[in-house]
Design an enzyme around this catalytic site. Structure first.
Site, PDB file in Angstrom:
ATOM      1  N   LYS A  12     107.316  77.299 -55.822  1.00 48.33           N
ATOM      2  CA  LYS A  12     107.229  76.637 -54.523  1.00 48.33           C
ATOM      3  C   LYS A  12     106.159  75.557 -54.608  1.00 48.33           C
ATOM      4  O   LYS A  12     105.008  75.817 -54.923  1.00 48.33           O
ATOM      5  CB  LYS A  12     106.857  77.600 -53.385  1.00 48.33           C
ATOM      6  CG  LYS A  12     107.062  76.948 -52.009  1.00 48.33           C
ATOM      7  CD  LYS A  12     106.285  77.621 -50.905  1.00 48.33           C
ATOM      8  CE  LYS A  12     104.877  77.092 -50.760  1.00 48.33           C
ATOM      9  NZ  LYS A  12     104.798  75.672 -50.275  1.00 48.33           N
TER      10      LYS A  12
ATOM     11  N   GLU B 189      93.950  81.697 -58.264  1.00 49.02           N
ATOM     12  CA  GLU B 189      92.884  80.728 -58.549  1.00 49.02           C
ATOM     13  C   GLU B 189      92.557  80.093 -57.211  1.00 49.02           C
ATOM     14  O   GLU B 189      93.342  79.324 -56.656  1.00 49.02           O
ATOM     15  CB  GLU B 189      93.362  79.706 -59.578  1.00 49.02           C
ATOM     16  CG  GLU B 189      92.221  78.910 -60.192  1.00 49.02           C
ATOM     17  CD  GLU B 189      91.958  77.613 -59.458  1.00 49.02           C
ATOM     18  OE1 GLU B 189      90.977  77.576 -58.669  1.00 49.02           O
ATOM     19  OE2 GLU B 189      92.707  76.664 -59.663  1.00 49.02           O
TER      20      GLU B 189
ATOM     21  N   CYS C  48      88.864  72.251 -56.626  1.00 46.26           N
ATOM     22  CA  CYS C  48      88.352  73.579 -56.304  1.00 46.26           C
ATOM     23  C   CYS C  48      87.017  73.841 -56.975  1.00 46.26           C
ATOM     24  O   CYS C  48      86.198  74.613 -56.461  1.00 46.26           O
ATOM     25  CB  CYS C  48      89.377  74.638 -56.703  1.00 46.26           C
ATOM     26  SG  CYS C  48      89.895  74.526 -58.429  1.00 46.26           S
TER      27      CYS C  48
ATOM     28  N   GLU D 119      83.860  75.311 -48.460  1.00 44.28           N
ATOM     29  CA  GLU D 119      84.534  74.380 -49.356  1.00 44.28           C
ATOM     30  C   GLU D 119      85.072  73.221 -48.519  1.00 44.28           C
ATOM     31  O   GLU D 119      86.050  73.359 -47.798  1.00 44.28           O
ATOM     32  CB  GLU D 119      85.664  75.084 -50.098  1.00 44.28           C
ATOM     33  CG  GLU D 119      86.332  74.209 -51.136  1.00 44.28           C
ATOM     34  CD  GLU D 119      87.419  74.944 -51.895  1.00 44.28           C
ATOM     35  OE1 GLU D 119      87.554  74.718 -53.111  1.00 44.28           O
ATOM     36  OE2 GLU D 119      88.147  75.741 -51.273  1.00 44.28           O
TER      37      GLU D 119
END
Length: 533
Positions: free
Chosen positions: A224, A300, A334, A431
């Site tokens: 996806k 992750e 990230c 983040e």
């Protein structure tokens, strides 16, 4: 290796700018303000045509079962690039059915490992041949600089697939001695149907990180794509079938998380799920996998990586590396070095040069040569970053430069630098995923270690020092999955990547990634009158 050289090349132009002006070259450029090119120039026409917008199921491009589509947008303008098929639960079911049949009845897992490797090598060659078109699609859909896509990311994609193609015929078990007359062997078998959900910040590279090891191990895949960036995955998947991949082995569904993604994670006929994205969504993926069939999970997830500048560091070099560690890919990494810890003895000098370097950063149309920073991926990310900038100001951090929209069109944000940042501020904890550098002051190494580790994340860290003892101490003390010493964002195909704590579980890339897609089976056979044990 190739990936390392390519990344080093991307840094070279920045380093040349630094060194050509002498030690204090940044200070002389404080008058350079962000170009308004994004606001006054017409966007450059991308040198590529969108060819594939349907779902890829069982080797054929098809419409979504519902007939629905969604628009993928150009982040330079917010205008529609193309309408893409919107897959949902029924389409995931179709794709899983095709993948299951290809695994249980098709030639892929029964093919020799050497032949599987040849297909992957042919695929890498085809991608290399179409480098420029693929790079243009990636930049158009995502907003990252074309030079980055064409010169770094597509070549790294090719390198990753060649790496995994080389592994395909080197996966094997062991012969194990037992306490008795038995022959014991272990078999390393593919897990079956692998569901994979990739993010929008590095669509091509995340495709390679996941599909490469899955196919090398003999699995079939349902992928996806991120709804923001579906185009490049569809293009390269067509090339995969041109390379000889049998139908049903790789299926690609574009769609949204709550529908297509949730169905894939909870599907009873999916044997393994791999996800890259936010920690919050990762928790949902893990829960869905547990509540369905306890499928294997690799995650992750997010990060808030410290970049530690020690008191002995060459400040000019540290500024350039810290700048790259945070602002690369519009800050949408990230592992971005988003907490820049600077020793108090060099803090003031570092801050002034970091501010000047941010002002110098070229922002504009990512198809224009020499541009370092394009737009953020979409309006949601754009608004989120601006909210964090406002939160930084409201909490008392000093906004040194930037902090506003760049231009009047598209999702561009000025390179932003905060000083006097404290650990309890949102900009130091969350983040942000954008071009916002937070610079924090520390007194000694123990303090830097304690504050760096006082985070729910543990993905990566950067260390900048000339002292090998300091480097070794930090490398072992920091609770993260990767420590880069006097470098950052080195993503060689063989280097494993993954996080501690809430940054995920499992490792991608390198030999460690193969275990994500293999089951170990022990086979025990009695021996009659063996000559030896």
């Amino acid at each position: 290796m190739a990936a390392l050289r390519l990344l080093s090349r991307s840094l070279l132009s920045s380093s040349v700018r630094l060194l050509s002006g002498g030690k204090n070259s940044y200070l002389g450029r404080g008058s350079w303000k962000y170009s308004t090119a994004a606001a006054i120039e017409e966007p450059i026409k991308p040198p590529v045509t969108v060819e594939h917008t349907q779902l890829l199921i069982n080797g054929i491009f098809v419409d979504a079962a519902s007939g629905k589509t969604f628009s993928t947008l150009d982040p330079r303008t917010g205008e529609v690039i193309a309408d893409v098929a919107e897959g949902d639960a029924e389409d995931i079911n179709r794709a899983v059915s095709a993948a299951r049949k290809a695994f249980d009845e098709g030639p892929w897992p029964k093919m020799t490992a050497y032949e599987r490797s040849r297909i992957l090598f042919r695929f890498a060659d085809l991608v290399e041949k179409h480098n420029d078109e693929i790079a243009a699609l990636e930049t158009w859909d995502n907003g990252k600089p074309y030079e980055q896509s064409a010169n770094i990311e597509v070549p790294m994609f090719v390198r990753l697939f060649r790496y995994y193609a080389g592994w395909a015929d080197k996966i094997h078990g062991l012969t194990v001695p037992a306490d008795g007359p038995y022959h014991v062997q272990t078999l390393h078998e593919p897990v079956g149907v692998a569901g994979q959900i990739i993010p929008w910040n590095f669509p091509l590279l995340m495709y390679a990180w996941k599909i490469g090891p899955a196919l090398a191990c003999g699995n079939t895949v349902v992928l996806k794509t991120a709804e923001q960036t579906p185009l490049s995955a569809l293009y390269v998947s067509k090339l995969m079938h041109e390379a000889g991949l049998p139908p049903g082995v790789l299926n690609v569904v574009s769609g949204f998380g709550p529908t297509a993604g949730a169905t894939l994670a909870s599907h009873m006929d999916v044997d393994k799920i791999a996800f890259t994205g936010s920690t919050e969504t990762g928790k949902i993926i893990l829960e869905l996998a547990a509540k369905s069939n306890l499928k294997k999970v690799t995650l992750e997830l997010g990060g808030k990586s410290p970049f530690i500048v020690c008191e002995d560091a060459d400040v000019d070099q540290a500024v350039e590396m810290a700048h790259f560690a945070l602002f690369f890919n519009q800050g949408q990494c990230c592992c971005a070095g988003s907490r820049t810890f600077v020793h108090e003895r060099v803090y003031d000098e570092f801050l002034e040069k970091a501010k000047a370097r941010a002002v110098q950063r070229s922002v504009g149309d990512p198809f224009k040569g020499g541009i370092e920073q394009g737009p953020q991926v979409d309006s949601e990310q754009f608004e989120k970053i601006l909210r964090y900038i406002r939160a930084g100001v409201d909490s008392g951090a000093t906004l040194e430069t930037g902090g506003e929209r760049h231009g009047t069109k598209g999702y561009y944000i000025q390179p932003t630098v905060f000083s006097n940042v404290q650990d309890d501020m949102l900009i130091a904890k969350d983040e942000i995923f954008g071009p916002v550098q937070s610079i924090l002051k520390y007194k000694d190494l123990n303090e830097a270690i304690h504050r760096s580790n006082a985070s729910r994340f543990g993905l990566a860290a950067g260390v900048f020092t000339q002292n090998i003892d300091t480097a070794n101490a930090l490398a072992r003390a920091l609770r993260v999955g990767t420590v880069w010493i006097n470098c950052f964002d080195i993503f060689d195909a063989a280097i494993p990547f993954g996080g501690y704590k809430m940054s995920g579980m499992g490792r991608e890339k390198g030999v460690y990634s193969l275990s994500n897609y293999l089951q170990v089976k022990a086979v025990v056979t009695p021996l009659k009158n063996p000559a030896w044990l």
